[in-house]
Write a protein that holds these residues in place. Structure first.
Motif, mmCIF file in Angstrom:
data_model
loop_
_atom_site.group_PDB
_atom_site.id
_atom_site.type_symbol
_atom_site.label_atom_id
_atom_site.label_comp_id
_atom_site.label_asym_id
_atom_site.label_seq_id
_atom_site.Cartn_x
_atom_site.Cartn_y
_atom_site.Cartn_z
ATOM 1 N N LEU B 82 0.824 -1.208 0.000
ATOM 2 C CA LEU B 82 0.000 0.000 0.000
ATOM 3 C C LEU B 82 0.859 1.259 0.000
ATOM 4 O O LEU B 82 0.546 2.242 -0.680
ATOM 5 C CB LEU B 82 -0.932 0.004 1.216
ATOM 6 C CG LEU B 82 -2.092 -0.993 1.172
ATOM 7 C CD1 LEU B 82 -2.846 -0.994 2.492
ATOM 8 C CD2 LEU B 82 -3.041 -0.676 0.031
ATOM 9 N N ALA B 83 1.945 1.244 0.744
ATOM 10 C CA ALA B 83 2.794 2.434 0.824
ATOM 11 C C ALA B 83 3.430 2.755 -0.522
ATOM 12 O O ALA B 83 3.646 3.912 -0.858
ATOM 13 C CB ALA B 83 3.885 2.233 1.876
ATOM 14 N N VAL B 84 3.732 1.713 -1.292
ATOM 15 C CA VAL B 84 4.364 1.937 -2.591
ATOM 16 C C VAL B 84 3.327 2.336 -3.649
ATOM 17 O O VAL B 84 3.550 3.234 -4.451
ATOM 18 C CB VAL B 84 5.130 0.668 -3.043
ATOM 19 C CG1 VAL B 84 5.570 0.782 -4.485
ATOM 20 C CG2 VAL B 84 6.340 0.451 -2.145
ATOM 21 N N THR B 85 2.153 1.667 -3.607
ATOM 22 C CA THR B 85 1.164 1.910 -4.668
ATOM 23 C C THR B 85 0.147 2.994 -4.325
ATOM 24 O O THR B 85 -0.321 3.702 -5.207
ATOM 25 C CB THR B 85 0.404 0.613 -4.999
ATOM 26 O OG1 THR B 85 -0.256 0.150 -3.806
ATOM 27 C CG2 THR B 85 1.359 -0.463 -5.485
ATOM 28 N N ARG B 86 -0.205 3.112 -3.059
ATOM 29 C CA ARG B 86 -1.225 4.075 -2.646
ATOM 30 C C ARG B 86 -0.769 4.794 -1.376
ATOM 31 O O ARG B 86 -1.407 4.700 -0.334
ATOM 32 C CB ARG B 86 -2.550 3.358 -2.365
ATOM 33 C CG ARG B 86 -3.132 2.639 -3.576
ATOM 34 C CD ARG B 86 -3.681 3.620 -4.568
ATOM 35 N NE ARG B 86 -4.366 2.935 -5.664
ATOM 36 C CZ ARG B 86 -3.792 2.556 -6.800
ATOM 37 N NH1 ARG B 86 -2.494 2.775 -6.975
ATOM 38 N NH2 ARG B 86 -4.481 1.943 -7.730
ATOM 39 N N PRO B 87 0.328 5.526 -1.438
ATOM 40 C CA PRO B 87 0.927 6.078 -0.224
ATOM 41 C C PRO B 87 0.062 7.097 0.505
ATOM 42 O O PRO B 87 0.239 7.301 1.704
ATOM 43 C CB PRO B 87 2.216 6.729 -0.738
ATOM 44 C CG PRO B 87 2.001 6.969 -2.187
ATOM 45 C CD PRO B 87 1.100 5.877 -2.656
ATOM 46 N N ALA B 88 -0.871 7.729 -0.212
ATOM 47 C CA ALA B 88 -1.633 8.801 0.437
ATOM 48 C C ALA B 88 -3.003 8.350 0.919
ATOM 49 O O ALA B 88 -3.741 9.128 1.510
ATOM 50 C CB ALA B 88 -1.801 9.984 -0.524
#
Lengths: 234, 449
Positions: B82-88
C-alpha cells in the motif's frame, strides 16, 4: 512579441486541473470491498500467525517427577549443615529458552542468594565430548554470585531429579524435603515476573520447611527437552 | 482586495490538502523502508538468540526463525504494498499503524520479552504521529495493545503480568502508559494540523493579494502603453521626432513593459500550480521561448538537436523556465557589451562560447542532450558578466538579485518549477567570463511530482 502586460492572465488557469486530493478522488464501491477484503485477509493471516507463536510460547515442557527427598549424593556436596534451602536447576546448554531461566535465576539469587545453596547442572548428552556443555548459558550461570555450575554427563543428575525439560528447578528445605518443582519463567524464553520465581523467593525468605502433608508448589517449565522423548502436552 | 473570502478558503483547502498529501506520501515511503528494516532485524535476532530447538542431542530449526521470516514477511507485506502503490490513502496509514504494533509484538516475542524491546511500542506510536500528523491512526494500535493485554490477561495472565492472579488494576496500569503517550501525541498532532491550515491560508491570501495587485495594475499599465503608442505615432508621423522625446517615449514603453513583467513574475511565483505534464518537443519549446525574449542585439542560438526524445513537462511552465534563463543570459551579455565588439574580439570566456559573429553583440546558446533512459540535460550558456562567487549560493532565493532592476524572482521560479518536475538546477559562473545554467530532469519518468 506579446507584451508582458498582455500576458497577465486573470482568468482561472485552465490548465490548473483540480488538485486530485484524497478527498477529490472517488474510490468505487467495488474497490472498497476489495480493499476491505484484502485487509481482513491480511489481518486474519497475521493474527493467526501470532496465535500460533503464542500457543508455542505458552506450551510448557514435560514436568519433572522429582524425588520427595534430596538425593544423598547431592547433599554431600554441601559444605556445612545449615538452614539454607537447596536450589537445583537442570539446563540444556543449547536451549535458547533457558537464557530467560538463567536470567530469572540471577534475580532469585539477587533477592535470596544468602538463603539458598544454588547449583546448576548442564547436560552433556551421551557421546558428546567434554566441553560440549560449556556454552554461553554456562558462562552466564557461572557469573551469578553464589551459583555453582557443574557438568551433568549423560544426564545422570537430570534423571536423578526426574527432570525432562531444560530450566527445571527443584527446591529442597534444609532437611532435604521437596518444596518446589517447576520453571521460573512465564513462557518460553520470556523474562519477567512469574509465579515460580515468586514462590521460590517467598519460600526462601520464610526459611520454609516442608509441611509433611505433601503440598509441593509446582509451576510449568518452559524449555527444550533434556532427552530425546516427546514433550508432554498441557 | 476584491477576492471573495470563499475563494481564498477554497484555495487554502487545496493548498492544505496538497501539503498533507505530500506529508502522507513521504511518511508512507519512510514506513515502507522501516518495514523492511524491521523484517531483517527480526530475522537476525531470531538467528542470533534462538536459531535451534533441542531435544537431547537432536536439533531442529527454532520456530522463532520461521516466525521471523514468514510471519514477519506477512506483517510487512500489505503495508509495503500500500505504501508503494497508494501512499496517500487513509487505509494505507491505518494498515501501517497496525502493522507497526504487530512488529512490536513480534520483536518482543523474538527477544524473549525483554523490557527494552517494549520501547518499540512507544517509539512506534511517536513515529506514526509525527510522520503522518494524523492522530486517528493511533486508534488502531492502541486498541490492538489493549485487546492483546485484555485477552492474554484473561487466558494467560502470567504471560502479561507474571502472575496467574493479576487484578484489574494491573491492566489499568499497563493501559495508562499507552493512553498517556496517546494524549500527548494527539495534542501534538492537532497543533501541527492547525499550523498547516494556518500556513495554507496565509499562502492562499498571498496568492489572492498578488492576483488583486495584478488586476489593479494591469489596466493602468495597458492604458499607459496605449497612450505611449499613440503619442509615438502621432508625434513621429511624417516629422522628425526630437530624439530626446523619442527617447523618453521609449523609456516609458520599456519601463511599463518591465512593470508588467514584475507583476507577471509576482503572480506566477505566488500562484505556482502543480505541473501538468505533456510530451513536448524541446527544440520547438526553446524556439517559442527565444521568440518571446527581447534580444537587445544579442544572438540567441538554439542548438537543441531535432531528434532529441520528447520531454514530458508542463509546457507553459517549462517555456517560462527557458524564457527566464534566456532573459538572464541576454541581460548579462548586454552588460558585458564592451568586451563583445562586432569585430569579434572575445574576452577569453570560460564557458566555451566562440566570439559573437554576424554583428551580434554577444551570444546566448541553448543546448541539450539525453532523454529517454538517460537524464535530460539542458544548458543555457552566455558569455556575459558572470555572477560574483559570493552571490552564487543565493541566486535561487526569492527576491535575491545582483541587478539594479528586476524582482529577483526569475531564478526562484526556475528552481521551483524544475524541482516540481523532480529535476534540479545548477549554475557555473565566472565573473567577467559568463554563466552556464544546467537544468537536469530525471530519465524516462521525467515529469512532475
Amino acid at each position: 512579441m506579446r507584451s508582458a502586460i498582455e500576458s497577465i492572465s486573470l482568468e482561472p488557469d485552465a490548465r490548473s486541473s483540480p488538485f486530485r486530493s484524497r478527498v477529490a478522488r472517488r474510490i468505487s464501491k467495488a474497490s472498497r470491498w476489495w480493499i476491505a477484503g484484502g485487509v481482513a485477509l491480511w489481518g486474519s493471516a497475521v493474527l493467526g500467525g501470532m496465535g500460533v507463536l503464542w500457543a508455542y510460547s505458552e506450551a510448557p515442557g514435560a514436568s519433572a517427577d522429582a524425588p520427595s527427598r534430596l538425593p544423598g549424593g547431592i547433599d554431600a556436596l554441601r559444605a556445612n549443615a545449615d538452614d539454607k534451602l537447596s536450589l537445583i536447576m537442570l539446563v540444556h546448554p543449547q536451549c535458547p529458552c533457558s537464557r530467560a531461566s538463567i536470567a530469572e535465576l540471577s534475580r532469585v539469587m539477587g533477592k535470596v542468594g544468602d538463603r539458598v545453596h544454588a547449583r546448576v547442572f548442564f547436560l552433556r548428552p551421551e557421546g558428546e565430548a567434554e566441553g560440549w556443555e560449556v556454552s554461553d548459558l554456562w558462562k552466564s550461570a557461572e557469573a551469578i554470585p553464589g551459583v555453582v555450575v557443574t557438568s551433568d554427563p549423560n544426564g545422570e543428575k537430570a534423571a536423578a531429579f526426574g527432570a525432562k525439560t531444560s530450566g527445571q528447578v527443584v527446591l529442597y528445605d534444609a532437611e532435604g524435603e521437596l518444596l518446589f518443582e517447576g520453571g521460573i519463567t512465564s513462557a518460553r524464553g520470556h523474562e519477567g515476573d512469574n509465579d515460580g520465581e515468586s514462590r521460590i523467593v517467598s519460600l526462601a525468605r520464610e526459611k520454609a520447611h516442608a509441611s509433611g502433608e505433601g503440598a509441593v508448589h509446582r509451576s510449568p517449565v518452559f524449555g527444550c527437552g533434556l532427552f530425546e522423548e516427546p514433550r508432554a502436552e498441557r | 482586495m476584491s477576492e471573495p473570502t470563499q475563494t481564498v478558503a477554497d484555495r487554502a483547502a487545496v493548498i492544505h490538502d496538497k501539503l498533507l498529501d505530500r506529508i502522507h506520501r513521504r511518511a508512507s515511503h519512510v514506513f515502507a523502508v522501516l518495514m523492511v528494516v524491521q523484517w531483517i532485524c527480526g530475522i537476525v535476532v531470531s538467528l542470533v538468540l534462538s536459531p535451534r530447538a533441542w531435544e537431547g542431542k537432536v536439533q531442529s530449526t527454532h520456530i522463532h526463525v520461521y516466525a521471523a521470516i514468514f510471519l514477519g514477511a506477512a506483517i510487512s507485506s500489505l503495508p509495503i504494498a500500500l505504501a508503494v502503490t497508494r501512499p496517500a490513502w487513509v487505509v494505507t496509514r491505518h494498515v501501517v499503524a497496525v502493522a507497526q504494533i504487530l512488529w512490536s509484538a513480534l520483536l518482543i516475542h523474538l527477544t524473549g520479552g525483554r523490557i527494552e524491546t517494549h520501547f518499540h511500542v512507544f517509539g512506534s506510536l511517536a513515529f506514526l504521529a509525527f510522520l503522518y500528523r494524523d492522530w486517528r491512526i493511533l486508534i488502531g494500535p492502541t486498541l490492538g495493545v489493549a485487546a492483546d493485554h485484555f485477552i492474554r490477561g484473561v487466558f494467560w495472565p502470567e504471560s502479561v503480568y507474571g502472575t496467574p492472579n493479576a487484578s484489574l488494576l494491573r491492566f489499568a496500569e499497563h493501559a495508562f502508559w499507552v493512553v498517556f503517550e496517546d494524549a500527548v501525541l494527539i495534542v501534538a498532532c492537532i497543533d501541527s494540523s492547525r499550523e498547516l491550515r494556518d500556513g495554507a491560508r496565509r499562502r492562499a491570501e498571498l496568492e489572492a493579494l498578488a492576483a488583486s495587485v495584478g488586476h489593479e495594475l494591469r489596466n493602468p499599465l495597458a492604458s499607459i502603453r496605449s497612450a505611449t503608442n499613440y503619442l509615438t505615432k502621432k508625434l513621429g508621423a511624417g516629422k522628425d521626432l526630437d530624439p530626446k522625446v523619442a527617447g523618453m517615449l521609449a523609456v516609458i514603453d520599456r519601463e511599463v513593459e518591465r512593470g508588467g513583467r514584475i507583476i507577471a513574475d509576482l503572480m506566477r511565483y505566488a500562484r505556482a500550480r502543480p505541473p501538468v505534464a505533456e510530451p513536448c518537443p524541446l527544440r520547438q519549446l526553446v524556439d517559442e521561448a527565444v521568440a518571446s525574449v527581447p534580444h537587445d542585439g544579442i544572438a540567441i542560438e538554439n542548438h537543441v538537436p531535432e531528434d532529441i526524445p520528447l520531454l514530458s513537462v508542463d509546457r507553459p511552465q517549462f517555456r517560462d523556465v527557458i524564457v527566464h534563463l534566456l532573459r538572464n543570459g541576454v541581460e548579462a551579455t548586454s552588460r558585458q557589451q564592451p568586451a563583445h565588439a562586432t569585430n569579434g574580439t572575445g574576452n577569453g570566456n570560460g564557458t566555451g562560447n566562440a566570439p559573437a559573429t554576424n554583428g551580434a553583440k554577444g551570444r546566448v546558446v541553448v543546448t541539450a542532450h539525453g532523454g529517454g533512459r538517460s537524464p535530460w540535460i539542458l544548458k543555457v550558456i552566455d558569455d556575459g558578466i558572470g555572477i560574483p562567487a559570493q552571490s552564487l549560493p543565493n541566486i535561487f532565493d526569492p527576491l535575491f538579485t545582483t541587478k539594479t532592476t528586476g524582482t529577483g524572482l526569475g531564478l526562484a521560479i526556475v528552481d521551483h518549477v524544475v524541482r516540481a518536475h523532480r529535476g534540479r538546477v545548477a549554475v557555473e559562473s565566472f565573473e567577467g567570463k559568463g554563466t552556464t545554467i544546467t537544468v537536469e530532469l530525471p530519465a524516462i519518468e521525467a515529469g512532475p511530482s
